[in-house]
Design a protein around this motif. Structure first.
Motif: not given
Length: 547
Positions: A57, A60, A63-64, A68, A84, A114-115, A118, A121-122
Motif C-alpha cells: 500500500s 508506490p 516510487l511515484l 505525482s 486517480a 500495489f496498484l 499507485c 500515490a497519484l
C-alpha cells in the motif's frame, strides 16, 4: 448554525471542503474495510507476508509521489484527482471480481494492492495541494486535523464493519464496497468547477527538471527539512503498531476478523474523540509538546500490546494511541503545508508523503521479519524503544517556529533591462548583484546573506557565491547561476515569496546610504556570442589545441 472561525470544525463551513470531506469519509471507510479483508486473507501465512500488505500500500508513494507532485503543480489538480479516482475504481473492480471467483492468490492480492497504492500515490499531492483553495490559510491546521479525523472516523467504523462482513459473507463484499466508495469523490469533483490550481508552465522544463526544482526547494528550506526529520524519527516506531496489530489480534489475543476490526475501531474512536481535545492540548503544549507526548503514548501502547493477552486491556491501550496518532500526524501535516508556497506545494508535499509512506513501506517487512525471528513481543518492544527515542529527541530537534512566516507570492523584482529578448531555453544565466557595504557592517552583511543564499537556491539557483572585491573591500558581489532564462523569469514573477523579500530587505538595510544594488544578467557564450556584433559575423573557428 454558524461554526466559530477558531473551532476545530471551522473548515466544514466551506461547501466544497465539506462535500469532499464527506465523500472522502465514505472512501476511507471502504479502504479500511478492504485492508481488513486483505490482511485477514493472509493471516494464515507468515508474519512477513501479512506485513507486506502495508508495504504494497505504501511503497508506490515512495516510487511515484515526486512525479505525482510535478503533475499536481503543472496541471489542473481537479483533473489529476479525477484520473486517480477512475484508476482506483478500475483496479478495485478487478480485485472484487477475482475475490468472488475465489482465485485471489496471495501474490495477485499483493499486486493489486500495489496498484491501488499507485492510484493513491497519484492523488496524494494533488489532494493535499488543493486544501489552500478550499479553506483560508489560517484554517490549514484545522483542515489537516479534520483530514486526520476523517481517516480515523473511517478507522473506527471501517475495520469493525469490514471484519463483520468478512466473517459473515467473505472478503469479496468488502472489496466491492471499496470499489463503489470511489464514486462519491468522483461526483463531487465533477461538480466542482472552481479549481484555479494550474501553475504556469516553464517552457522547456521536463519532468526531471521539475522534480529537481521541488527537491532543491525542500533541501534549502530548513523549516520543511525539520518537519521531514521529525517524520523520520516517528514513523518507523509508529509503523510497528499497524504492521503487527493483525498478528497481535490473531496470535496473542486469539481474536477473529471481527475482533481485529474492533481493535482498529478503538484506535479510530480514540482519534475522533481526541479531535475535540486536540486544540486545547496544542494550546497548552505547543506543536513540539504534542509530538513528544504523541510518541510517548504510542510507545506505552506498544509495551502493553507486547505484555498482555487480555483483549479488553489491549483495547484500552489502543484508545489513547488514536489520540496520539492524530496529534502527531495533524501537527506534521499542518507544519509542512504552512511552509510551502503555491508554485512548489505539490512537489513539497510529495517529498513529505515519500518520507511518511516510505517509512511505513520500508519498515513494515522488517517488523514482520523481526516478529518471525525474535518473537512478536520483542518486535513490539523494539518499536516502543524507537518511539521513546523520538519523544526525547524533540528537545534536540524541535519544529521551527512559524512566527513571521509568510509563503505568499511576492513579485518584487523589476523586469530585467536587457537589450535583446532571450529565448526561454537560453542559459545558463549568471546573475550578478553588486553591493556597497561599510566596513563596520561587513560581518553582519555576510551573515544576513546566508538567508538570501537559501532563497536563491530554493527558487532556482544551481550555484551561489558571495565575493568581496580584493581591490575594493567595500564592494561585495553576489553571483548565482540559473539553468535557463525561463526559470529566472519564474523567480521574478511566481517563485519569490514575502519571506524571500524580507531576507533581501534585511541584507539591504546594511547598504551604504545612497547606494543601490547593481544587477547584471550574463548568458553562456562559450559556443559563441549570444548577441551578434554589427556585422553579424559567425565566431571564428578555434585554433587547434597543440597542448
Amino acid at each position: 448554525m454558524r461554526i466559530a472561525d477558531d473551532s476545530a470544525w471551522a473548515p466544514l463551513a466551506a461547501r466544497v471542503f465539506r462535500a469532499l470531506w464527506i465523500a472522502q469519509l465514505v472512501s476511507n471507510t471502504g479502504t479500511w474495510m478492504q485492508t481488513v479483508g486483505a490482511q485477514w486473507l493472509l493471516v494464515g501465512h507468515s508474519a512477513a507476508l501479512v506485513t507486506l500488505v502495508q508495504t504494497a500500500s505504501s511503497l508506490p508513494v515512495v516510487l511515484l509521489a515526486l512525479p505525482s507532485g510535478v503533475l499536481a503543480d503543472r496541471y489542473d489538480r481537479r483533473r489529476v484527482l479525477l484520473a486517480a479516482q477512475f484508476a482506483l475504481l478500475a483496479v478495485s473492480t478487478v480485485l472484487t471480481a477475482l475475490a468472488f471467483e475465489g482465485v485471489l492468490a496471495p501474490g495477485v492480492l499483493l499486486g493489486l494492492t500495489f496498484l491501488l497504492g499507485c492510484g493513491t500515490a497519484l492523488m496524494g499531492p494533488a489532494w493535499q495541494a488543493i486544501q489552500p483553495e478550499l479553506v483560508e490559510r489560517e484554517q490549514l491546521g484545522q483542515a489537516a486535523a479534520l483530514g486526520a479525523v476523517n481517516m480515523n472516523l473511517a478507522r473506527a467504523v471501517g475495520p469493525a464493519l469490514g471484519g463483520a462482513v468478512v466473517a459473515a459473507a467473505g472478503a469479496g463484499w468488502v472489496f466491492a464496497f471499496n470499489a463503489l466508495s470511489y464514486l462519491g469523490i468522483v461526483s463531487v469533483l465533477l461538480l466542482w468547477r472552481g479549481s484555479a490550481a494550474r501553475q504556469p508552465l516553464l517552457q522547456g522544463e521536463g519532468l526531471l527538471a521539475a522534480v529537481r526544482a521541488g527537491r532543491r526547494y525542500v533541501w534549502h528550506a530548513p523549516g520543511v527539512r525539520r518537519v521531514l526529520l521529525r517524520t523520520v524519527l516517528f514513523i518507523p516506531g509508529g509503523a510497528a503498531l499497524w504492521s503487527l496489530l493483525p498478528l497481535v489480534a490473531s496470535r496473542t489475543l486469539g481474536l477473529g476478523p471481527g475482533g481485529y476490526g474492533l481493535l482498529l475501531g478503538v484506535v479510530g474512536a480514540g482519534a475522533v474523540g481526541g479531535a475535540f481535545a486536540l486544540p486545547a492540548i496544542r494550546r497548552r503544549t505547543g506543536a513540539n509538546g504534542t509530538l513528544a507526548a504523541g510518541a510517548a503514548v504510542f510507545a506505552a501502547t506498544l509495551v502493553v500490546l507486547a505484555t498482555t493477552r487480555t483483549p479488553w486491556l489491549a483495547a484500552a491501550a489502543l484508545l489513547p494511541a488514536g489520540l496520539a496518532w492524530i496529534g502527531v500526524l495533524s501537527t506534521l501535516n499542518a507544519a509542512v503545508q504552512q511552509r510551502l508556497p503555491g508554485w512548489v506545494r505539490g512537489r513539497g508535499l510529495a517529498v513529505y508523503l515519500v518520507v511518511f509512506q516510505g517509512g511505513q513501506a520500508l519498515t513494515a517487512p522488517l517488523w514482520g521479519a523481526l516478529a518471525d525471528t525474535a518473537g512478536l513481543g520483542a518486535a513490539l518492544l523494539v518499536g516502543a524503544g524507537l518511539l521513546v527515542g523520538s519523544a526525547l529527541s524533540v528537545r534536540r530537534w524541535p519544529l521551527h517556529a512559524t512566527e513571521g512566516l509568510d509563503p505568499s507570492p511576492s513579485a518584487h523584482w523589476p523586469v530585467p533591462p536587457l537589450v535583446f529578448e532571450p529565448g526561454p531555453r537560453d542559459g545558463p544565466v549568471l546573475v550578478s548583484v553588486t553591493y556597497r557595504i561599510a566596513p563596520e557592517d561587513w560581518a553582519a552583511f555576510t551573515g544576513r546573506m546566508r538567508q538570501v543564499a537559501r532563497s536563491r537556491r530554493r527558487t532556482g539557483a544551481v550555484t551561489w557565491g558571495l565575493f568581496q572585491d580584493g581591490d575594493d573591500p567595500g564592494r561585495f558581489i553576489e553571483n548565482y547561476l540559473v539553468a535557463s532564462w525561463s526559470e529566472h523569469l519564474a523567480q521574478h514573477h511566481s517563485r519569490l515569496t514575502a519571506n524571500d523579500r524580507r531576507f533581501e530587505d534585511e541584507a539591504r538595510k546594511l547598504l551604504v546610504e545612497g547606494t543601490v544594488p547593481e544587477v547584471t544578467h550574463a548568458f553562456d557564450a562559450s559556443a559563441g556570442p549570444v548577441v551578434r556584433g554589427p556585422a553579424g559575423e559567425d565566431p571564428a573557428p578555434l585554433a587547434p589545441d597543440k597542448g
